[in-house]
Structure formats: structure tokens, C-alpha cells
Write a protein that holds these residues in place. Structure first.
Motif, short mmCIF file in Angstrom:
data_model
loop_
_atom_site.label_atom_id
_atom_site.label_comp_id
_atom_site.label_asym_id
_atom_site.label_seq_id
_atom_site.Cartn_x
_atom_site.Cartn_y
_atom_site.Cartn_z
N GLY A 187 0.80 -1.22 0.00
CA GLY A 187 0.00 0.00 0.00
C GLY A 187 0.83 1.26 0.00
O GLY A 187 0.31 2.35 0.28
N VAL A 188 2.12 1.16 -0.34
CA VAL A 188 3.00 2.33 -0.37
C VAL A 188 2.53 3.29 -1.46
O VAL A 188 2.36 2.90 -2.62
CB VAL A 188 4.46 1.90 -0.61
N SER A 189 2.35 4.55 -1.11
CA SER A 189 1.77 5.50 -2.06
C SER A 189 2.70 6.63 -2.46
O SER A 189 2.32 7.49 -3.25
CB SER A 189 0.48 6.09 -1.47
N SER A 190 3.91 6.66 -1.91
CA SER A 190 4.87 7.70 -2.25
C SER A 190 6.18 7.08 -2.68
O SER A 190 6.67 6.15 -2.02
CB SER A 190 5.10 8.61 -1.04
N LEU A 191 6.77 7.60 -3.75
CA LEU A 191 8.04 7.07 -4.21
C LEU A 191 9.14 7.26 -3.16
O LEU A 191 10.08 6.46 -3.09
CB LEU A 191 8.46 7.73 -5.53
N CYS A 241 13.48 7.23 -4.90
CA CYS A 241 12.94 6.14 -4.10
C CYS A 241 13.70 5.97 -2.78
O CYS A 241 14.84 6.40 -2.65
CB CYS A 241 12.98 4.83 -4.89
N TRP A 242 13.05 5.34 -1.84
CA TRP A 242 13.64 5.15 -0.52
C TRP A 242 14.84 4.21 -0.55
O TRP A 242 15.88 4.49 0.03
CB TRP A 242 12.56 4.59 0.43
N ASP A 255 7.92 -2.57 -4.16
CA ASP A 255 6.85 -1.69 -4.64
C ASP A 255 6.93 -1.43 -6.14
O ASP A 255 5.91 -1.17 -6.78
CB ASP A 255 6.92 -0.35 -3.90
N VAL A 256 8.15 -1.51 -6.69
CA VAL A 256 8.38 -1.21 -8.11
C VAL A 256 9.45 -2.16 -8.64
O VAL A 256 10.45 -2.42 -7.95
CB VAL A 256 8.88 0.25 -8.31
N ALA A 257 9.23 -2.69 -9.84
CA ALA A 257 10.26 -3.45 -10.56
C ALA A 257 10.26 -2.97 -12.01
O ALA A 257 9.20 -2.97 -12.66
CB ALA A 257 9.98 -4.94 -10.50
N ALA A 258 11.42 -2.57 -12.50
CA ALA A 258 11.50 -1.99 -13.84
C ALA A 258 12.62 -2.65 -14.63
O ALA A 258 13.73 -2.82 -14.12
CB ALA A 258 11.75 -0.49 -13.76
N GLU A 259 12.30 -3.02 -15.88
CA GLU A 259 13.28 -3.60 -16.79
C GLU A 259 13.20 -2.87 -18.13
O GLU A 259 12.12 -2.74 -18.71
CB GLU A 259 13.01 -5.09 -17.01
N LEU A 293 1.83 3.58 -7.45
CA LEU A 293 3.04 4.31 -7.86
C LEU A 293 3.27 4.30 -9.36
O LEU A 293 4.22 4.92 -9.84
CB LEU A 293 4.26 3.69 -7.17
N HIS A 294 2.41 3.62 -10.09
CA HIS A 294 2.71 3.35 -11.50
C HIS A 294 2.85 4.62 -12.32
O HIS A 294 3.84 4.79 -13.05
CB HIS A 294 1.62 2.46 -12.09
N ASP A 295 1.90 5.51 -12.21
CA ASP A 295 1.96 6.73 -13.02
C ASP A 295 3.15 7.60 -12.65
O ASP A 295 3.75 8.24 -13.52
CB ASP A 295 0.65 7.51 -12.89
N ASP A 296 3.49 7.62 -11.37
CA ASP A 296 4.65 8.41 -10.94
C ASP A 296 5.93 7.85 -11.55
O ASP A 296 6.80 8.61 -11.99
CB ASP A 296 4.76 8.41 -9.41
N VAL A 297 6.05 6.52 -11.58
CA VAL A 297 7.25 5.90 -12.18
C VAL A 297 7.28 6.15 -13.69
O VAL A 297 8.32 6.50 -14.24
CB VAL A 297 7.29 4.41 -11.88
N LEU A 298 6.14 5.99 -14.34
CA LEU A 298 6.09 6.28 -15.77
C LEU A 298 6.47 7.73 -16.06
O LEU A 298 7.14 8.01 -17.08
CB LEU A 298 4.70 5.99 -16.33
N GLY A 299 6.07 8.64 -15.21
CA GLY A 299 6.42 10.04 -15.41
C GLY A 299 7.91 10.27 -15.42
O GLY A 299 8.40 11.21 -16.06
#
Length: 261
Positions: free
Chosen positions: A150-154, A183-184, A204-208, A251-257
Motif C-alpha cells: 500500500g506504499v503510495s509515495s516514491l 525512491c527510498w 513496490d516497483v520493478a522496472a526492466e 506508484l505506477h503513473d509516478d514511475v512512468l512520469g
């Protein structure tokens, strides 16, 4: 195991994973393991090909009308029902004796992953999902349903990415560093593991920045059925567009931004 809609397919995926685990565990750390280098310079072992051949043979017997796309033998998943296979995701780990690798099995229907099975026998872990039925994992403690964090902030987010050199070559080193800076905490678990950790709520996030379809088809349905969101780095909800982003959704839209070019 009873799952409406794709229950029989999930049961079959379980049997396929059992067969794969029997082959991979027998060949892990084998002194006579044969390793070759593919045209893209990635390694392939005799265990990779043996697993894919065994799964293809089982599918030919039980789902003869279904198409198959696999890392080692090719194929297509463009239309209709198709099984998408990565016999050993994390082959470099496998051949070096690192126990973090898994067999990935997905059923894709008309371009959408609807069943995902990921089995990591040396970790003693398995993850699976079917569309509309939730995502689950099993280990020595038993079976549990998965739910993203439920983490809502990067600034509070735990992020996993891949090697910085890949980001430099295929996307943007600067955007990679920008994401890590906001990110933290960051790790580089890589491959399948980072995506299922998102599904579990541990990450919370995984990116490739560079993936093949067989790398993430199973992960897509597991992450989304756990309540998360999956897309490529431009935001399209596709497993076959060459990149991958799994998040808890919040967090998806924030990461995409940050990562969109």
C-alpha cells in the motif's frame, strides 16, 4: 486446485512446472552441464533445451491445438491460445550455481496473459495466477494469496531494477538514476524475482528496460491478479513490447512520469 475459467489450464501448468523442476534440479551444479552461447551472446544450457522440449511434448499431447512460443525453440503467440515458455529464467545464475532462477509458464489468449506459473525449486517457492481468480504463492510455510503493498509515495518505495549498463544501452541511464534517487531504497534482484516480489508486497516497483515476451508473460498476470499494475515503460499494458514495469498500482503513473522518454 479449482479455478473457474482457466482452472484446467492452471492444473496443467502445475504439472508442467513439476516436470520442469525435476529436470532443472537434477542438472543444477552438474559437472557435465553443457553451455553454449546464442547469437545474442546469452548462454543456454542443456537444461534449458531439455525443459522446453519436455513441456512442448506435454502440450502437444494435452493441448494439441494450442500454439507455443518458447525462448529456445521459437514459435508465435500472436493469436488464439498460446503457451509462452521460459525454461530457465536466470540462466546465468543457473550455470554459475546461484539458486535464483525459475521456469516461467504462461497461457496467452488473443494477446493477453490469462494464466501464469513461476516455479523456483531451489528457493522452494512457486507463484501462480489465473485471470479473475487471484494470485498465490507456496513455500515451506504453505500457500497464501498475494497482495501488493500500500506504499503510495516514491520516497517510501522499495524499487528493483536491472544492470545500469542495460539502461544505458536500451533506455536512459539518466532516467534510471533519477528513479533510484527519488525512491527510498533500491536493489537489483533482476529477472522473475523482482516482479513476484512486487506481487507479494515485498517490493513496490520493478522496472526492466529490455525483456523478451517469455520473460514477463507469467509475471504480468501474477502481478495484476495480486492487485498491482503491469505495463511497458511507455504505459502500454503489454508483455511483448520489449520492456516491463510492475508496481503496486499506486506508484505506477509516478514511475512512468520519470521513465517515459
Amino acid at each position: 486446485m479449482t479455478v473457474p475459467g482457466y482452472g484446467d489450464d492452471l492444473v496443467l501448468a502445475t504439472r508442467l512446472a513439476d516436470a520442469a523442476d525435476a529436470i532443472t534440479t537434477a542438472r543444477f551444479r552438474a559437472l557435465d552441464l553443457r553451455v553454449e552461447r546464442k547469437p545474442d551472446r546469452t548462454p543456454v544450457t542443456d537444461a534449458d533445451t531439455a525443459v522446453e522440449d519436455a513441456i512442448r511434448a506435454a502440450l502437444a499431447a494435452e493441448r494439441p491445438e494450442d500454439a507455443v512460443l518458447g525462448e529456445e525453440r521459437g514459435g508465435s503467440a500472436a493469436t488464439g491460445r498460446a503457451w509462452v515458455l521460459d525454461p530457465i529464467d536466470g540462466t546465468k545464475n543457473f550455470l554459475r550455481g546461484v539458486p535464483v532462477w525459475a521456469t516461467l509458464i504462461a497461457l496467452v489468449v488473443d494477446g493477453d496473459p490469462v494464466v501464469g506459473m513461476i516455479s523456483a525449486p531451489l528457493l522452494g517457492r512457486r507463484w501462480w495466477a489465473a485471470t479473475g481468480s487471484g494470485a498465490f504463492s507456496s513455500d515451506s510455510a504453505g500457500t497464501r494469496q498475494l497482495s501488493v503493498s500500500g506504499v503510495s509515495s516514491l520516497s517510501d518505495a522499495y524499487v528493483s531494477t536491472t544492470d545500469v549498463n542495460s539502461w544505458r544501452e536500451y533506455h536512459s541511464r539518466e532516467k534510471y538514476l533519477e528513479l533510484l534517487d527519488v525512491c527510498w531504497e533500491s536493489r537489483a534482484f533482476g529477472d522473475f524475482w523482482q516482479h513476484v516480489l512486487v506481487a507479494e508486497g515485498a517490493m513496490d516497483v520493478a522496472a526492466e528496460c529490455i525483456v523478451n515476451p517469455w520473460d514477463v508473460a507469467a509475471a504480468q498476470v501474477i502481478v495484476t491478479e495480486a492487485g498491482g499494475r503491469f505495463s511497458d515503460l511507455d504505459g502500454a499494458g503489454r508483455y511483448d513490447n520489449g520492456s516491463a514495469l510492475s508496481t503496486n498500482g499506486l506508484l505506477h503513473d509516478d514511475v512512468l512520469g520519470i521513465l517515459k522518454r
